[in-house]
Design an enzyme around this catalytic site. Sequence first.
Site: not given
Ligand code: UFG
Length: 329
Positions: A118, A142
């Site tokens: 990741t 994670y």
């Molecule tokens: N976000 C919001 N509102 C929500 C959900 C998410 O503002 O309801 C924001 C988060 O704070 C983040 C962005 O949208 O800034 C993306 O969030 P996600 O939860 O969709 O994804 P993440 O970037 O946290 O994590 C994902 C995967 C990981 C990976 C990562 C790498 O879950 O496995 O991308 O970029 F490591």
Amino acid sequence: MTNILITGGAGYIGSHMVLKLLEAGYHPVVVDDLSTGMESFMPPGVPLHRFSIGDADKLNQLLRATQFDIVMHFAAFIEVGESVKKPEKYYQNNFFNTLTLLHTMKQHGINHFIFSSTAAIFGEPHYTPADENHPKQPLNPYGASKLMCEQLLQDLDTAYGIKSVCLRYFNAAGADPAGRTGYRTANASHLIPIALQTALGQRPHMEVYGRDYPTLDGTCIRDYIHIMDLCDAHLLAMQHLLAGGSSRQYNLGNGQGYSVQQVIDTARQVTGQAIQVIDSARRPGDPAKLVADSRLIQQELGWKPRYPELATIIEHAWKWEKQCYRAGC
Ligand code: UFG
């Protein structure tokens, strides 16, 4: 016939991979404890063994019964926010169970492994796009649990010649364009599914976690990659290893970042729905910007994304969400 063990094959990414392997003429066998996966995602004829990869006895039985050529390891917990609140859950499943899997594989002489790593291993970027050599300082358990697995894989190669490819996904998104599978969990936490569920009226509104990041509009920037493009990369990585290739680590993204606000705006365009938003505090463990430099896998394995456009990724996810909504799943 190439036998491929797919851990987590009933989950989001694993179930797409199963479809891809069947289409390419391979023989996938799935191990999944169905803690987040869905049995209904399994195509007919694909064996599903329902147990955790932390269960060495059951794993031993399976590996005795079938000679596998390679293991693709998708089974893991993936929620960044949850990992901050429940770290031991992540170290247990993502690291310790992976150690059990690798140790058991080694006992059965299986020397090829593809690992779902990741972008979270990098932490807050020192520069973007991030290439494979970018410093690795995860901001959350994670990412840390996945980085420990990468280290373990390097050591297993040195000690026993176990060859692996670590594919560092940036933000996996979208769904099978034919609508056969997609993202489905009881409590979605990822941005695109949440935006689409809000568009469908399943949620009254969605939250934006932080508007005070040092980015163009203050919201976090991510590199969204279509799930089928990820699966193509796994196929190429598998062919590389089965042809005698060396262990590799590759970053997988489109090299293009979109802010949370841009994703919501695109989802509004694709769905034609308003999507109510409320502003919330930052989510702990979130880096401001993650964008991939994926030139290495393009150069070395010839990988090329087929669906690089954010609108296409969201369209395919939308088709899936609507279908699930209608089916009540
Ligand atoms: N976000 C919001 N509102 C929500 C959900 C998410 O503002 O309801 C924001 C988060 O704070 C983040 C962005 O949208 O800034 C993306 O969030 P996600 O939860 O969709 O994804 P993440 O970037 O946290 O994590 C994902 C995967 C990981 C990976 C990562 C790498 O879950 O496995 O991308 O970029 F490591």
